[in-house]
Design a protein around this motif. Structure first.
Motif, PDB file in Angstrom:
ATOM      1  N   VAL A  33      57.329  61.818 -10.701  1.00 43.35           N
ATOM      2  CA  VAL A  33      56.988  60.486 -10.901  1.00 43.35           C
ATOM      3  C   VAL A  33      57.779  59.775 -12.126  1.00 43.35           C
ATOM      4  CG1 VAL A  33      54.871  59.043 -11.715  1.00 43.35           C
ATOM      5  CG2 VAL A  33      54.421  60.679  -9.847  1.00 43.35           C
ATOM      6  N   ARG A  48      54.225  67.302 -11.116  1.00 42.89           N
ATOM      7  CA  ARG A  48      54.362  66.068 -10.674  1.00 42.89           C
ATOM      8  C   ARG A  48      54.585  64.852 -11.267  1.00 42.89           C
ATOM      9  NH1 ARG A  48      53.643  69.659  -7.617  1.00 42.89           N
ATOM     10  NH2 ARG A  48      55.926  69.170  -7.838  1.00 42.89           N
ATOM     11  N   SER A  72      49.470  66.909 -13.146  1.00 39.89           N
ATOM     12  CA  SER A  72      50.439  68.035 -13.777  1.00 39.89           C
ATOM     13  C   SER A  72      51.638  67.573 -14.466  1.00 39.89           C
ATOM     14  CB  SER A  72      50.403  69.022 -12.913  1.00 39.89           C
ATOM     15  OG  SER A  72      50.918  68.568 -11.607  1.00 39.89           O
ATOM     16  N   PHE A 117      42.182  65.313 -10.300  1.00 39.62           N
ATOM     17  CA  PHE A 117      40.568  65.459  -9.871  1.00 39.62           C
ATOM     18  C   PHE A 117      39.625  65.824 -11.007  1.00 39.62           C
ATOM     19  CE2 PHE A 117      42.133  70.025 -10.432  1.00 39.62           C
ATOM     20  CZ  PHE A 117      41.194  70.394 -11.338  1.00 39.62           C
ATOM     21  N   LYS A 162      45.077  55.610  -6.547  1.00 35.57           N
ATOM     22  CA  LYS A 162      45.279  56.641  -5.773  1.00 35.57           C
ATOM     23  C   LYS A 162      44.544  57.868  -6.275  1.00 35.57           C
ATOM     24  CE  LYS A 162      47.153  59.874  -4.520  1.00 35.57           C
ATOM     25  NZ  LYS A 162      46.414  61.312  -4.501  1.00 35.57           N
ATOM     26  N   PRO A 163      43.308  58.012  -5.932  1.00 33.07           N
ATOM     27  CA  PRO A 163      42.739  59.091  -6.822  1.00 33.07           C
ATOM     28  C   PRO A 163      43.070  60.594  -5.999  1.00 33.07           C
ATOM     29  CG  PRO A 163      41.194  58.173  -4.907  1.00 33.07           C
ATOM     30  CD  PRO A 163      42.341  57.637  -4.893  1.00 33.07           C
ATOM     31  N   ALA A 164      42.576  61.718  -6.841  1.00 33.23           N
ATOM     32  CA  ALA A 164      43.091  62.872  -6.352  1.00 33.23           C
ATOM     33  C   ALA A 164      42.338  63.036  -4.777  1.00 33.23           C
ATOM     34  CB  ALA A 164      42.253  63.889  -7.254  1.00 33.23           C
ATOM     35  N   SER A 209      45.454  59.016 -10.050  1.00 34.23           N
ATOM     36  CA  SER A 209      44.477  59.983 -10.997  1.00 34.23           C
ATOM     37  C   SER A 209      44.312  61.301 -10.558  1.00 34.23           C
ATOM     38  CB  SER A 209      43.136  59.428 -11.279  1.00 34.23           C
ATOM     39  OG  SER A 209      42.509  59.282 -10.177  1.00 34.23           O
ATOM     40  N   GLY A 253      44.352  59.503  -0.378  1.00 31.20           N
ATOM     41  CA  GLY A 253      45.351  60.230   0.112  1.00 31.20           C
ATOM     42  C   GLY A 253      45.957  61.100  -0.676  1.00 31.20           C
ATOM     43  N   GLU A 300      50.190  61.002 -18.312  1.00 31.96           N
ATOM     44  CA  GLU A 300      49.001  61.869 -19.029  1.00 31.96           C
ATOM     45  C   GLU A 300      48.961  63.120 -18.223  1.00 31.96           C
ATOM     46  OE1 GLU A 300      47.598  60.886 -21.620  1.00 31.96           O
ATOM     47  OE2 GLU A 300      47.624  58.552 -21.682  1.00 31.96           O
ATOM     48  N   GLY A 317      48.090  69.735 -20.834  1.00 30.75           N
ATOM     49  CA  GLY A 317      47.920  70.189 -22.237  1.00 30.75           C
ATOM     50  C   GLY A 317      47.921  71.604 -22.420  1.00 30.75           C
TER      51      GLY A 317
HETATM   52  P1  NAD Z   1      48.331  66.962  -9.655  1.00 27.12           P
HETATM   53  O1  NAD Z   1      49.433  66.780 -10.569  1.00 27.12           O
HETATM   54  O2  NAD Z   1      48.277  67.973  -8.723  1.00 27.12           O
HETATM   55  O3  NAD Z   1      47.710  65.671  -8.951  1.00 27.12           O
HETATM   56  C1  NAD Z   1      47.366  64.587  -9.783  1.00 27.12           C
HETATM   57  C2  NAD Z   1      47.884  63.221  -9.027  1.00 27.12           C
HETATM   58  O4  NAD Z   1      49.009  63.067  -8.593  1.00 27.12           O
HETATM   59  C3  NAD Z   1      46.847  63.502  -7.466  1.00 27.12           C
HETATM   60  O5  NAD Z   1      46.113  62.008  -7.107  1.00 27.12           O
HETATM   61  C4  NAD Z   1      47.959  63.870  -6.490  1.00 27.12           C
HETATM   62  O6  NAD Z   1      47.472  63.447  -5.159  1.00 27.12           O
HETATM   63  C5  NAD Z   1      49.188  62.880  -7.035  1.00 27.12           C
HETATM   64  N1  NAD Z   1      50.524  63.215  -6.552  1.00 27.12           N
HETATM   65  C6  NAD Z   1      50.993  64.544  -6.124  1.00 27.12           C
HETATM   66  N2  NAD Z   1      52.083  64.476  -5.962  1.00 27.12           N
HETATM   67  C7  NAD Z   1      52.621  63.123  -6.228  1.00 27.12           C
HETATM   68  C8  NAD Z   1      53.868  62.466  -6.020  1.00 27.12           C
HETATM   69  N3  NAD Z   1      55.070  63.046  -5.881  1.00 27.12           N
HETATM   70  N4  NAD Z   1      53.818  61.118  -6.326  1.00 27.12           N
HETATM   71  C9  NAD Z   1      52.896  60.428  -6.602  1.00 27.12           C
HETATM   72  N5  NAD Z   1      51.411  61.007  -6.931  1.00 27.12           N
HETATM   73  C10 NAD Z   1      51.360  62.385  -6.689  1.00 27.12           C
HETATM   74  O7  NAD Z   1      47.112  67.168 -10.623  1.00 27.12           O
HETATM   75  P2  NAD Z   1      45.524  67.777 -10.670  1.00 27.12           P
HETATM   76  O8  NAD Z   1      45.770  69.170 -10.246  1.00 27.12           O
HETATM   77  O9  NAD Z   1      44.645  66.885  -9.746  1.00 27.12           O
HETATM   78  O10 NAD Z   1      45.027  67.622 -12.191  1.00 27.12           O
HETATM   79  C11 NAD Z   1      45.399  68.708 -12.963  1.00 27.12           C
HETATM   80  C12 NAD Z   1      46.421  68.373 -14.169  1.00 27.12           C
HETATM   81  O11 NAD Z   1      45.968  67.257 -14.659  1.00 27.12           O
HETATM   82  C13 NAD Z   1      46.298  69.178 -14.997  1.00 27.12           C
HETATM   83  O12 NAD Z   1      47.698  69.552 -15.529  1.00 27.12           O
HETATM   84  C14 NAD Z   1      45.450  68.222 -16.385  1.00 27.12           C
HETATM   85  O13 NAD Z   1      46.130  68.649 -17.564  1.00 27.12           O
HETATM   86  C15 NAD Z   1      46.084  66.922 -16.164  1.00 27.12           C
HETATM   87  N6  NAD Z   1      45.279  65.993 -16.743  1.00 27.12           N
HETATM   88  C16 NAD Z   1      46.003  65.310 -17.847  1.00 27.12           C
HETATM   89  C17 NAD Z   1      45.095  64.547 -18.697  1.00 27.12           C
HETATM   90  C18 NAD Z   1      45.770  63.642 -19.561  1.00 27.12           C
HETATM   91  O14 NAD Z   1      45.115  62.843 -20.279  1.00 27.12           O
HETATM   92  N7  NAD Z   1      46.812  64.239 -20.139  1.00 27.12           N
HETATM   93  C19 NAD Z   1      44.058  64.232 -18.114  1.00 27.12           C
HETATM   94  C20 NAD Z   1      43.537  64.815 -16.851  1.00 27.12           C
HETATM   95  C21 NAD Z   1      44.106  65.718 -16.225  1.00 27.12           C
END
Ligand code: NAD
Length: 520
Positions: free
Chosen positions: A251, A247, A244, A163, A187-189, A161, A222, A265, A268
């Motif tokens: 995945v 990322r 994002s 943050f 695995k939370p942020a 998930s 982590g 997810e 946007g």
């Molecule tokens: P992020 O992509 O930086 O991180 C999200 C999660 O992925 C974190 O838990 C991170 O540790 C993990 N992660 C990073 N690299 C990874 C990898 N290689 N393999 C597996 N896990 C990995 O995103 P963020 O900055 O925490 O959140 C903001 C983003 O999330 C924005 O783009 C927002 O639009 C999106 N978001 C989308 C929705 C939706 O429902 N569409 C909801 C909430 C947030």
């Protein structure tokens, strides 16, 4: 906030570094490394959390797998009863869980509490579904044959998930996954570990009270490397990833290599369209909420705003006035009067400022904001050290060739652009890679139906006279295109957490072949 008292009520012992691994027990990690959780409003350190070792990840996945084998034997309605008790336990802590979100993520008190309420609401849906999940019975073309679909538990669900919704997103996934008979590994942020630890403590205490293994709700705190290990492991059957686009693509590709199921997810780039015939006051209030709520850090935040040319000047000046008054209520997010809290990451300030530079170099005008909040403007001296910026409105005369408008900057920046016809505005709405949420403001019934139809918005969420953000849980939640096509929460999202099979039972003594085939 009385932080020590809050931590105590949530069982967060922060005297030493906190364990970030739960797999039936809280594991003191031998990895030797920790991550730090900071309060984004003040910059102060909240806690250090131990990062799991490779061995901890391995034993957690094994424990979740074993726990699922136990859960799958339990009838779904009984799983529903246990979820009802989990819901009760979470509801008893709704204010404290809301407050830990406010403290660690930075969203205002009512939005923090609302996020926990979302978990409770999805648990309600899942409780009802626990007596209804199943496939259809179909008419067979063959004599004395029964045909139908069965839904069995899928296995282990990895929930990774972001943050900005540090509790609700796990709640959506866990509730449905659990009643469908699955174990979850969360695995939370890395910047919101305390929200995850507090939630896991409450859920697992209920599981244990029922004699079930706590590993059904496992936790691995982590960074991306821990997330990547969960994704790579063949024992994890479905990855539900929120984050994002960049990322999410990593995945998605890794899962595709393994033919592993995904719910993605991702980012946007949500638009609102204001027609001249709209109730403009209603549009204004909705846009202010969806652009400024959670300080512009919702996946569904309104980022692009198309306004019909005849009303754009007056509408934009009302918008600027609304931002002026809302900005007087920037402050510590736990205070009742605050409307706008801080950005979550110090890094987000860099992307906010860099987007403002891009706006200027790409021909846009900054009508409001566009800078850091100065210390002299702080409403509380404790804001020093936090990530404070002013929400921003930028005006462009066209969106053609404006690259900055094509990407999601995770900060409260609203781009306002004129248009002439509804067809043109729909084209503008649809011209970006992302497809999460969208809203049309109009009082014209034909425009509404055009907007929701085949020639309308291409987003997963299409609203009229509401806002891009703040979805109810009853509908399936998710986006299209580069937002990832995943669906969570309501509707038939539960189906993704099941292993589906078509079943045919021949209850005659004759061989019956379909399509009239004979093989004598
Ligand atoms: P992020 O992509 O930086 O991180 C999200 C999660 O992925 C974190 O838990 C991170 O540790 C993990 N992660 C990073 N690299 C990874 C990898 N290689 N393999 C597996 N896990 C990995 O995103 P963020 O900055 O925490 O959140 C903001 C983003 O999330 C924005 O783009 C927002 O639009 C999106 N978001 C989308 C929705 C939706 O429902 N569409 C909801 C909430 C947030």
């Amino acid at each position: 906030i009385d932080i020590p008292a809050l931590f105590k009520r949530l069982g967060l012992d922060t005297e030493q570094s906190v364990s970030g691994t739960y797999n039936g027990q809280w594991v003191q990690s031998s990895s030797g490394s920790t991550i730090e959780s900071y309060n984004p409003s003040t910059g102060s350190l909240l806690a250090k959390v131990q990062v799991p070792s490779t061995q901890d990840v391995e034993s957690t996945i094994a424990a979740a797998k074993a726990a699922q084998i136990q859960l799958r034997k339990m009838p779904a309605p009984q799983r529903g009863h246990i979820l009802r008790d989990i819901r009760t336990a979470l509801a008893e802590h709704v204010d404290d869980l809301g407050m830990i979100i406010t403290l660690e993520m930075g969203k205002i008190k009512s939005e923090g509490r609302g996020e926990v309420v979302e978990f409770l609401d999805v648990a309600d849906i899942a409780l009802g579904l626990s007596r209804q999940i199943g496939g259809v019975v179909l008419p067979s073309e063959r004599n004395k044959h029964f045909m139908g679909e069965v839904a069995n538990p899928l296995g282990v669900i990895g929930v990774i998930s972001a943050f900005n919704f540090p509790i609700a997103v796990f709640g959506w996934n866990f509730s449905l996954a659990f009643i469908c008979g699955n174990a979850s590994i969360w695995k939370p942020a890395e910047t919101t570990p305390l929200c995850a630890i507090a939630t896991t403590r409450i859920i697992t205490s209920v599981l244990e009270k029922h004699g079930l293994p706590g590993a059904l709700c496992s936790l691995l705190v982590g960074g991306g490397d821990i997330g990547a290990k969960i994704v790579a492991d063949p024992r994890v059957d479905l990855i539900s990833f929120t984050g994002s686009e960049a990322r999410g693509k990593d995945v998605g590709v890794e899962c595709a290599k393994q033919f592993k199921q995904t719910i993605l997810e991702l980012g946007g780039n949500n638009a609102g369209i204001v027609m001249a015939d709209a109730n403009l006051q209603l549009a204004l209030r909705n846009i202010v909420f969806s652009a400024l709520g959670t300080c512009g850090q919702r996946c569904t935040s309104n980022r692009r705003l198309f306004v019909q040319r005849s009303v754009i000047d007056s509408f934009t000046s009302s918008l600027v006035s609304a931002y002026e008054s809302a900005s007087k209520r920037i402050g510590l997010p736990h205070q009742d009067t605050t409307l706008i809290g801080p950005l979550h990451h110090a890094n987000s300030i860099k992307s906010y400022l860099s987007a403002i530079e891009d706006v200027k170099s790409q021909g846009g005008k900054v009508l409001f904001g566009g800078r850091l909040l100065e210390e002299s403007e702080y409403s509380d001296k404790n804001m020093k050290g936090g990530n404070w910026i002013l929400p921003t409105i930028c005006r462009f005369d066209t969106s053609e060739g404006i690259d900055i408008m094509k990407k999601e900057t995770f900060a409260p920046i609203l781009y306002v652009v004129p248009f002439d016809t509804l067809e043109e505005a729909i084209e503008l709405n649809n011209c970006v890679a992302q497809g999460l949420s969208s809203v049309l403001y109009t009082q014209d019934i034909s425009s509404m139906f055009q907007w929701i139809g085949a020639e309308g918005s291409d987003c997963g969420i299409i609203n009229v006279n509401g806002s891009t953000s703040g979805a109810e849980v009853g509908g399936r939640f998710g986006g299209n295109k580069s937002t990832g096509w995943g669906r969570e929460s309501g509707g038939d999202a539960w189906k993704q957490y099941c292993r589906w099979s078509s079943v045919t039972i021949n209850w005659s003594n004759e061989v019956g072949l379909a399509q009239g085939v004979t093989f004598d």
